[in-house]
Design an enzyme around this catalytic site. Structure first.
Site, PDB file in Angstrom:
ATOM      1  N   ASN A   1       0.846  -1.191   0.000  1.00  0.00           N
ATOM      2  CA  ASN A   1       0.000   0.000   0.000  1.00  0.00           C
ATOM      3  C   ASN A   1       0.883   1.243   0.000  1.00  0.00           C
ATOM      4  O   ASN A   1       1.757   1.384   0.848  1.00  0.00           O
ATOM      5  CB  ASN A   1      -0.909  -0.028   1.243  1.00  0.00           C
ATOM      6  CG  ASN A   1      -1.889   1.137   1.284  1.00  0.00           C
ATOM      7  OD1 ASN A   1      -1.475   2.279   1.158  1.00  0.00           O
ATOM      8  ND2 ASN A   1      -3.157   0.835   1.446  1.00  0.00           N
TER       9      ASN A   1
ATOM     10  N   HIS B   1      -5.449   3.803  -1.606  1.00  0.00           N
ATOM     11  CA  HIS B   1      -6.758   4.141  -1.059  1.00  0.00           C
ATOM     12  C   HIS B   1      -6.987   5.634  -1.297  1.00  0.00           C
ATOM     13  O   HIS B   1      -6.682   6.446  -0.430  1.00  0.00           O
ATOM     14  CB  HIS B   1      -6.803   3.820   0.436  1.00  0.00           C
ATOM     15  CG  HIS B   1      -8.164   3.928   1.013  1.00  0.00           C
ATOM     16  ND1 HIS B   1      -8.590   3.140   2.066  1.00  0.00           N
ATOM     17  CD2 HIS B   1      -9.220   4.730   0.706  1.00  0.00           C
ATOM     18  CE1 HIS B   1      -9.846   3.464   2.380  1.00  0.00           C
ATOM     19  NE2 HIS B   1     -10.239   4.420   1.581  1.00  0.00           N
TER      20      HIS B   1
ATOM     21  N   ARG C   1      -8.593   8.658  -0.876  1.00  0.00           N
ATOM     22  CA  ARG C   1      -9.671   9.193  -0.036  1.00  0.00           C
ATOM     23  C   ARG C   1     -10.209  10.488  -0.673  1.00  0.00           C
ATOM     24  O   ARG C   1      -9.482  11.167  -1.426  1.00  0.00           O
ATOM     25  CB  ARG C   1      -9.179   9.424   1.384  1.00  0.00           C
ATOM     26  CG  ARG C   1      -8.838   8.086   2.079  1.00  0.00           C
ATOM     27  CD  ARG C   1      -8.524   8.257   3.550  1.00  0.00           C
ATOM     28  NE  ARG C   1      -8.213   6.962   4.182  1.00  0.00           N
ATOM     29  CZ  ARG C   1      -9.125   6.170   4.730  1.00  0.00           C
ATOM     30  NH1 ARG C   1     -10.418   6.509   4.703  1.00  0.00           N
ATOM     31  NH2 ARG C   1      -8.783   5.020   5.282  1.00  0.00           N
TER      32      ARG C   1
ATOM     33  N   HIS D   1      -3.502  11.695   0.858  1.00  0.00           N
ATOM     34  CA  HIS D   1      -2.265  11.034   0.468  1.00  0.00           C
ATOM     35  C   HIS D   1      -2.330  10.661  -1.023  1.00  0.00           C
ATOM     36  O   HIS D   1      -1.821  11.404  -1.842  1.00  0.00           O
ATOM     37  CB  HIS D   1      -1.916   9.823   1.359  1.00  0.00           C
ATOM     38  CG  HIS D   1      -3.071   8.957   1.780  1.00  0.00           C
ATOM     39  ND1 HIS D   1      -3.950   8.389   0.885  1.00  0.00           N
ATOM     40  CD2 HIS D   1      -3.484   8.558   3.015  1.00  0.00           C
ATOM     41  CE1 HIS D   1      -4.833   7.658   1.553  1.00  0.00           C
ATOM     42  NE2 HIS D   1      -4.585   7.758   2.857  1.00  0.00           N
TER      43      HIS D   1
ATOM     44  N   GLU E   1      -8.692   0.713  -3.032  1.00  0.00           N
ATOM     45  CA  GLU E   1      -9.610   0.640  -1.896  1.00  0.00           C
ATOM     46  C   GLU E   1     -10.404   1.943  -1.788  1.00  0.00           C
ATOM     47  O   GLU E   1      -9.865   3.026  -2.097  1.00  0.00           O
ATOM     48  CB  GLU E   1      -8.828   0.453  -0.595  1.00  0.00           C
ATOM     49  CG  GLU E   1      -7.981  -0.791  -0.565  1.00  0.00           C
ATOM     50  CD  GLU E   1      -7.176  -0.893   0.715  1.00  0.00           C
ATOM     51  OE1 GLU E   1      -6.802   0.138   1.286  1.00  0.00           O
ATOM     52  OE2 GLU E   1      -6.917  -2.031   1.142  1.00  0.00           O
TER      53      GLU E   1
ATOM     54  N   HIS F   1      -4.326  -4.079   7.545  1.00  0.00           N
ATOM     55  CA  HIS F   1      -4.351  -2.959   8.501  1.00  0.00           C
ATOM     56  C   HIS F   1      -3.486  -3.250   9.721  1.00  0.00           C
ATOM     57  O   HIS F   1      -3.735  -4.162  10.492  1.00  0.00           O
ATOM     58  CB  HIS F   1      -5.769  -2.560   8.948  1.00  0.00           C
ATOM     59  CG  HIS F   1      -5.817  -1.102   9.331  1.00  0.00           C
ATOM     60  ND1 HIS F   1      -6.165  -0.093   8.467  1.00  0.00           N
ATOM     61  CD2 HIS F   1      -5.490  -0.493  10.496  1.00  0.00           C
ATOM     62  CE1 HIS F   1      -6.082   1.076   9.084  1.00  0.00           C
ATOM     63  NE2 HIS F   1      -5.681   0.868  10.310  1.00  0.00           N
ATOM     64  N   ASP F   2      -2.412  -2.470   9.819  1.00  0.00           N
ATOM     65  CA  ASP F   2      -1.471  -2.561  10.950  1.00  0.00           C
ATOM     66  C   ASP F   2      -0.798  -3.930  11.057  1.00  0.00           C
ATOM     67  O   ASP F   2      -0.433  -4.375  12.157  1.00  0.00           O
ATOM     68  CB  ASP F   2      -2.150  -2.193  12.273  1.00  0.00           C
ATOM     69  CG  ASP F   2      -2.467  -0.699  12.318  1.00  0.00           C
ATOM     70  OD1 ASP F   2      -3.367  -0.306  13.087  1.00  0.00           O
ATOM     71  OD2 ASP F   2      -1.832   0.070  11.566  1.00  0.00           O
TER      72      ASP F   2
ATOM     73  N   GLY G   1       0.867  -1.281   4.299  1.00  0.00           N
ATOM     74  CA  GLY G   1       1.468   0.007   3.959  1.00  0.00           C
ATOM     75  C   GLY G   1       2.180   0.651   5.119  1.00  0.00           C
ATOM     76  O   GLY G   1       3.391   0.878   5.058  1.00  0.00           O
ATOM     77  N   HIS G   2       1.460   0.901   6.206  1.00  0.00           N
ATOM     78  CA  HIS G   2       2.064   1.678   7.302  1.00  0.00           C
ATOM     79  C   HIS G   2       3.308   0.995   7.871  1.00  0.00           C
ATOM     80  O   HIS G   2       4.392   1.585   7.906  1.00  0.00           O
ATOM     81  CB  HIS G   2       1.039   1.887   8.420  1.00  0.00           C
ATOM     82  CG  HIS G   2       1.533   2.840   9.469  1.00  0.00           C
ATOM     83  ND1 HIS G   2       1.559   4.205   9.295  1.00  0.00           N
ATOM     84  CD2 HIS G   2       2.053   2.602  10.703  1.00  0.00           C
ATOM     85  CE1 HIS G   2       2.070   4.775  10.376  1.00  0.00           C
ATOM     86  NE2 HIS G   2       2.371   3.821  11.247  1.00  0.00           N
TER      87      HIS G   2
HETATM   88  C1  LIG Z   1      -8.496  -0.450   4.275  1.00  0.00           C
HETATM   89  C2  LIG Z   1      -7.335  -0.353   5.196  1.00  0.00           C
HETATM   90  O1  LIG Z   1      -7.318  -0.897   6.267  1.00  0.00           O
HETATM   91  C3  LIG Z   1      -6.192   0.442   4.792  1.00  0.00           C
HETATM   92  O2  LIG Z   1      -5.730  -0.004   3.593  1.00  0.00           O
HETATM   93  C4  LIG Z   1      -6.529   1.875   4.571  1.00  0.00           C
HETATM   94  O3  LIG Z   1      -6.329   2.182   3.242  1.00  0.00           O
HETATM   95  C5  LIG Z   1      -5.610   2.708   5.381  1.00  0.00           C
HETATM   96  O4  LIG Z   1      -5.942   4.039   5.060  1.00  0.00           O
HETATM   97  P1  LIG Z   1      -4.934   5.197   5.473  1.00  0.00           P
HETATM   98  O5  LIG Z   1      -3.601   4.877   4.842  1.00  0.00           O
HETATM   99  O6  LIG Z   1      -5.601   6.427   4.946  1.00  0.00           O
HETATM  100  O7  LIG Z   1      -4.839   5.133   6.989  1.00  0.00           O
HETATM  101  N1  LIG Z   2      -5.985  -2.882   3.456  1.00  0.00           N
HETATM  102  C1  LIG Z   2      -4.880  -2.617   4.340  1.00  0.00           C
HETATM  103  C2  LIG Z   2      -3.847  -1.795   3.626  1.00  0.00           C
HETATM  104  O1  LIG Z   2      -3.902  -1.654   2.418  1.00  0.00           O
HETATM  105  C3  LIG Z   2      -2.745  -1.161   4.365  1.00  0.00           C
HETATM  106  O2  LIG Z   2      -3.044  -0.996   5.721  1.00  0.00           O
HETATM  107  P1  LIG Z   2      -1.810  -0.503   6.647  1.00  0.00           P
HETATM  108  O3  LIG Z   2      -0.729  -1.554   6.537  1.00  0.00           O
HETATM  109  O4  LIG Z   2      -1.347   0.817   6.107  1.00  0.00           O
HETATM  110  O5  LIG Z   2      -2.389  -0.427   8.030  1.00  0.00           O
END
Ligand SMILES: CC(=O)[C@@H](O)[C@H](O)COP(=O)(O)O
Ligand SMILES: NCC(=O)COP(=O)(O)O
EC number: 2.6.99.2
Length: 250
Positions: A8, A44, A46, A51, A76, A200-201, A223-224
């Site tokens: 991501n 994603h 938004r 971003h 997404e 997510h996380d 991603g994060h």
């Molecule tokens: C759907 C999900 O859990 C994540 O992929 C989401 O895209 C995170 O969005 P942000 O990066 O805007 O926090």
């Molecule tokens: N759907 C989860 C995603 O794309 C990334 O989530 P995160 O790793 O940034 O929390």
């Protein structure tokens, strides 16, 4: 089955948007991720473009088409007319529908597949007409009746929201409990004929236990945590570390 890794790029775009400058480049970091063996790229976009910008979609689509035709693009978002229009323009391999309101700071819950059946089904019909795989964001403890409604929408997969799992990084006992519950939900989804993604996380540390609980896990989008690691190890090595955490031999 080893879960496929989709990187991501939201956090890369968020860093880029701090200044009116083109770096870090979403295209360049996405290219590095794919060169390092990521299966695909996820974004994603938004509504406030905090971003990922709407213009980023064509850039990523062209990167994959021109240089990595075997890779998948996953977009997404909430199924507004505008979002669905963006998807129909970009024709990603997968769209992941999430129930996020524009004001949400991040995705933090799955659909109510029963109450939201109408909006979901209208979006699924439009996307399936273009042969786009549809995944629906689901709570990790979704009930059987909820998962049956997700299946009845015509979607192909669910994506298990793993935020509560990721939040237990300092509570190993709770982490194991949530992983087991995610595994139960995934087993019901598979029984109903739904594919299972997760996201997510997720981190290098918590992925292996999740993958053990969900042997049929098709894809993780990350991603994060992956971007945070990339600040230390570089994007290519961070992707390889996450591929190993998914169970790949890298
Ligand atoms: C759907 C999900 O859990 C994540 O992929 C989401 O895209 C995170 O969005 P942000 O990066 O805007 O926090
Ligand atoms: N759907 C989860 C995603 O794309 C990334 O989530 P995160 O790793 O940034 O929390």
């Amino acid at each position: 089955m080893t879960a496929r890794l989709s990187v991501n790029l939201n956090a890369v775009a968020q860093l880029r948007n701090r200044r009116d400058l083109p770096w870090p480049s979403v295209r360049h970091l996405g290219k590095i991720a794919l060169e390092a063996g990521a299966y695909g790229l996820t974004v994603h976009p938004r509504p406030d473009q905090r971003h990922i910008r709407f213009t980023d979609l064509a850039v990523i689509r062209n990167l994959i088409d021109d240089e990595f035709p075997q890779a998948e693009f996953n977009i997404e978002g909430y199924p507004s007319d505008h979002f669905i229009g963006l998807c129909l323009e970009s024709e990603p391999e997968q769209v992941t529908l999430v129930p996020d309101s524009p004001s949400q700071s991040t995705s933090d819950h799955g659909w109510d597949f029963i109450a939201d059946a109408g909006v979901i089904e209208r979006a699924v019909i439009r996307l399936k007409k273009r042969d786009i795989r549809v995944s629906l964001f689901a709570d990790g403890d979704a009930s059987r009746s909820q998962l049956e409604a997700a299946r009845d929408s015509g979607a192909d997969r669910i994506e298990l929201y793993t935020g509560p799992y990721g939040a237990c990084y300092d509570d190993p006992k709770r982490e194991v409990e949530i992983a087991a519950r995610l595994g139960e939900t995934a087993a019901i989804a598979a029984e109903l004929g739904l594919g299972v993604n997760a996201g997510h996380d997720l981190t290098v540390e918590n992925l292996p236990v999740l993958a053990q609980q969900i042997p049929h896990l098709a894809e993780v989008s990350i991603g994060h945590g992956l971007t945070a690691d990339a600040l230390e190890f570089g994007m290519a090595e961070s992707v390889r570390r996450f591929r190993r955490a998914c169970g790949e031999t890298v």
